[in-house]
Design an enzyme around this catalytic site. Sequence first.
Site, PDB file in Angstrom:
ATOM      1  N   LYS A 122      26.619 -16.978 -20.536  1.00 28.95           N
ATOM      2  CA  LYS A 122      26.137 -18.479 -21.146  1.00 28.95           C
ATOM      3  C   LYS A 122      25.017 -19.064 -20.729  1.00 28.95           C
ATOM      4  CE  LYS A 122      31.360 -19.488 -19.110  1.00 28.95           C
ATOM      5  NZ  LYS A 122      31.985 -20.123 -20.497  1.00 28.95           N
ATOM      6  N   ASP A 176      32.319 -17.974 -13.484  1.00 24.53           N
ATOM      7  CA  ASP A 176      31.941 -17.476 -14.823  1.00 24.53           C
ATOM      8  C   ASP A 176      30.487 -17.480 -15.173  1.00 24.53           C
ATOM      9  OD1 ASP A 176      32.299 -16.231 -17.418  1.00 24.53           O
ATOM     10  OD2 ASP A 176      33.605 -17.929 -17.982  1.00 24.53           O
ATOM     11  N   ARG A 228      40.983 -13.698 -20.106  1.00 23.66           N
ATOM     12  CA  ARG A 228      42.332 -12.869 -20.802  1.00 23.66           C
ATOM     13  C   ARG A 228      42.739 -11.268 -20.093  1.00 23.66           C
ATOM     14  NH1 ARG A 228      40.196 -14.655 -26.970  1.00 23.66           N
ATOM     15  NH2 ARG A 228      39.049 -16.292 -25.793  1.00 23.66           N
ATOM     16  N   ASP A 271      36.207 -22.410 -12.747  1.00 20.64           N
ATOM     17  CA  ASP A 271      37.124 -21.521 -13.473  1.00 20.64           C
ATOM     18  C   ASP A 271      38.148 -20.993 -13.137  1.00 20.64           C
ATOM     19  OD1 ASP A 271      37.575 -20.423 -16.228  1.00 20.64           O
ATOM     20  OD2 ASP A 271      36.042 -19.055 -15.897  1.00 20.64           O
ATOM     21  N   GLU A 274      36.524 -13.521 -20.409  1.00 21.94           N
ATOM     22  CA  GLU A 274      37.160 -12.190 -19.257  1.00 21.94           C
ATOM     23  C   GLU A 274      38.885 -13.648 -18.971  1.00 21.94           C
ATOM     24  OE1 GLU A 274      35.081 -15.455 -19.177  1.00 21.94           O
ATOM     25  OE2 GLU A 274      36.401 -16.002 -17.405  1.00 21.94           O
ATOM     26  N   LYS A 289      45.102 -18.546 -13.875  1.00 19.43           N
ATOM     27  CA  LYS A 289      43.389 -18.132 -13.850  1.00 19.43           C
ATOM     28  C   LYS A 289      42.453 -18.186 -12.867  1.00 19.43           C
ATOM     29  CE  LYS A 289      39.072 -18.076 -16.561  1.00 19.43           C
ATOM     30  NZ  LYS A 289      38.422 -18.202 -18.341  1.00 19.43           N
ATOM     31  N   ASP A 332      32.650 -12.510 -21.964  1.00 18.77           N
ATOM     32  CA  ASP A 332      32.547 -14.300 -22.003  1.00 18.77           C
ATOM     33  C   ASP A 332      34.459 -14.602 -21.304  1.00 18.77           C
ATOM     34  OD1 ASP A 332      32.325 -16.932 -20.205  1.00 18.77           O
ATOM     35  OD2 ASP A 332      31.554 -18.074 -22.471  1.00 18.77           O
TER      36      ASP A 332
HETATM   37  N1  BES Z   1      35.889 -20.258 -18.926  1.00 17.51           N
HETATM   38  C1  BES Z   1      35.345 -20.341 -19.673  1.00 17.51           C
HETATM   39  C2  BES Z   1      36.092 -21.729 -20.575  1.00 17.51           C
HETATM   40  C3  BES Z   1      35.441 -22.995 -20.448  1.00 17.51           C
HETATM   41  C4  BES Z   1      34.711 -23.654 -21.366  1.00 17.51           C
HETATM   42  C5  BES Z   1      36.661 -23.843 -19.307  1.00 17.51           C
HETATM   43  C6  BES Z   1      34.338 -25.150 -20.928  1.00 17.51           C
HETATM   44  C7  BES Z   1      36.164 -24.848 -18.980  1.00 17.51           C
HETATM   45  C8  BES Z   1      35.420 -25.278 -19.746  1.00 17.51           C
HETATM   46  C9  BES Z   1      36.201 -18.910 -20.336  1.00 17.51           C
HETATM   47  O1  BES Z   1      36.011 -18.225 -20.162  1.00 17.51           O
HETATM   48  C10 BES Z   1      35.077 -18.730 -21.834  1.00 17.51           C
HETATM   49  O2  BES Z   1      33.813 -19.197 -21.884  1.00 17.51           O
HETATM   50  N2  BES Z   1      35.617 -18.800 -23.415  1.00 17.51           N
HETATM   51  C11 BES Z   1      35.631 -18.400 -24.195  1.00 17.51           C
HETATM   52  C12 BES Z   1      35.888 -17.300 -25.391  1.00 17.51           C
HETATM   53  C13 BES Z   1      34.491 -16.909 -26.747  1.00 17.51           C
HETATM   54  C14 BES Z   1      33.746 -15.807 -25.685  1.00 17.51           C
HETATM   55  C15 BES Z   1      35.800 -16.218 -27.931  1.00 17.51           C
HETATM   56  C16 BES Z   1      34.201 -19.899 -25.144  1.00 17.51           C
HETATM   57  O3  BES Z   1      35.363 -20.017 -24.959  1.00 17.51           O
HETATM   58  O4  BES Z   1      33.520 -19.578 -25.119  1.00 17.51           O
HETATM   59 ZN    ZN Z   2      33.992 -16.615 -19.917  1.00 22.86          ZN
HETATM   60 ZN    ZN Z   3      36.092 -18.215 -18.002  1.00 21.93          ZN
END
Ligand code: BES
Ligand code: ZN
Ligand code: ZN
Length: 505
Positions: free
Chosen positions: A280, A273, A354, A291, A352, A268, A350
């Site tokens: 966020k 992000d 996947r 990220d 993104e 990735k 968020d």
């Molecule tokens: N980049 C984030 C995940 C992340 C969180 C990485 C904390 C490092 C530290 C990812 O893109 C994300 O925001 N995922 C969301 C998914 C949800 C909206 C289904 C999450 O984990 O909250």
């Molecule tokens: Zn995200």
């Molecule tokens: Zn992310």
Amino acid sequence: MFAVEKKWTKKSTDQVLVIGVREEDDELPEELEKGSKSMVAALNKQWTDGAIKSKEAEVTNMTVLDDGEHLQQLIFVGLGSDGDRTFADLKDAFGAAVKAVHDQKAVKVGVLLDTFCAQEAGFDEEVVTQAWSDAALTAPYRFDIYKTKKEEQRNFTYTIYIQSGESEAVRTGIHQGRAFGQGVNLARTLVNIPANDLTPAALAEEAEALANRHEKVSAEILDINELRSLGMHALLAVNRGSDQPAQMIILRYQGEETWGNPLAFVGKGITFDSGGYSIKPGHGMKTMKSDMGGAGAVLGAFEAIGQMQPQKNVMAVIPATENLINGSAMKPGDVLQTFDGQTIEVNNTDAEGRLILADGVAYARHLGAGKIVDISTLTGACVVALGDVMTGALSNDDALYEVFEKSAEEAGEHVWRFPTHPRYEEMVRSSDVADLNNAPGREAGTITAGLFIGSFIHGLPWIHLDVAGTAYLERETPLGPKGGTGVMVRTLATLAQQGEDNYGD
Ligand code: BES
Ligand code: ZN
Ligand code: ZN
């Protein structure tokens, strides 16, 4: 930076000498008997008084008068008990030792290697030398390219004293440790560089520079026009909110006579992000330059692979973009068409990672991947489940996972496999309007994210790695400072070194 000699002689007095102490040791290592009588007597007294500690990663600094004139500096490093020690523990102990060395004035370091080996416990000279050469590079790592006043760089020389003399095993250990160390430090730096400088185009340039450093590695970069004509609309949708064009980075390492059936690493590469319209909160966004930790690990592994030259074909696929907000950015509710034809409903902008990995994995298949490992800072849920201690994993193939798990253990890294179940797969398919739902809810968040990517695997042997908790740390560790860790570089590079017979298919 590394030299190998058979014997330590007490003449080397401008050198700090590093000695391992196992709980099983009941007397001073015999090599030290080469010191003067008074020095040996002084050390023996300290030993029997219990001043020299043997607990894991405990460091005892000592300066003794050698021949009545010269001071000999000694650093004893506790190794704990042979039965309990893992390779990760040994590396931590070496990290502590290297830090103690850096606190001294001397730049010459001698290592009594035999004191660190324990053949019966699996720590032979190759493994131990490798861990030393890795720690010598990774423990002192600092990210100071933006500091106008930098710490003074000192060039340390390490002399490995080993009674059996220089051997193929010792040379291999030094080489492999250096390859790992440089790969890990590259991944750390890429994660640490802020998003205003590490744009998707800059990440692509780093990949091209890596290919130029290694004869057997070649790079191919797909620009935004090519992505459009290929129909990578999941990657392009995430990219729409950004002014920086998306890139698809492909690296090929040809270790076999002909190209084909590569092991593919898909990383990735979200260089920042923000969450997009599902924005966020400030505290969650602060570290989101990290990220692209999955992409960093893949590039770091390629640096190590380029140096070690295993006889296997390996491919890297890195979809890279920012996830930002503007008038054209994707919106919750949008439906996207992916490269492999499946459709996705965007429930949360968020989620993104996947989306871009769906196109990344599908493209790796399109390019003929034989096995796929995807790696990403994917879910906050993984941080909740495993903290910053372990990388989360999922797999559809027990035989491949077994080899992977062995590689992680050999590399001294921690992974934890999550379960799969048809009910989790249903959750990923819970969209009323499209084939897949990118955010089915908080429950089992790491598993559903992984299985979402798994929907693009179509039966290939596959491992999914979530490094959200492990790629970027808010605390210092024995082997490095806060910030990018380079996690999984060593494991991926070790996996690429496993002979094909080990895969069991
Ligand atoms: N980049 C984030 C995940 C992340 C969180 C990485 C904390 C490092 C530290 C990812 O893109 C994300 O925001 N995922 C969301 C998914 C949800 C909206 C289904 C999450 O984990 O909250
Ligand atoms: Zn995200
Ligand atoms: Zn992310």
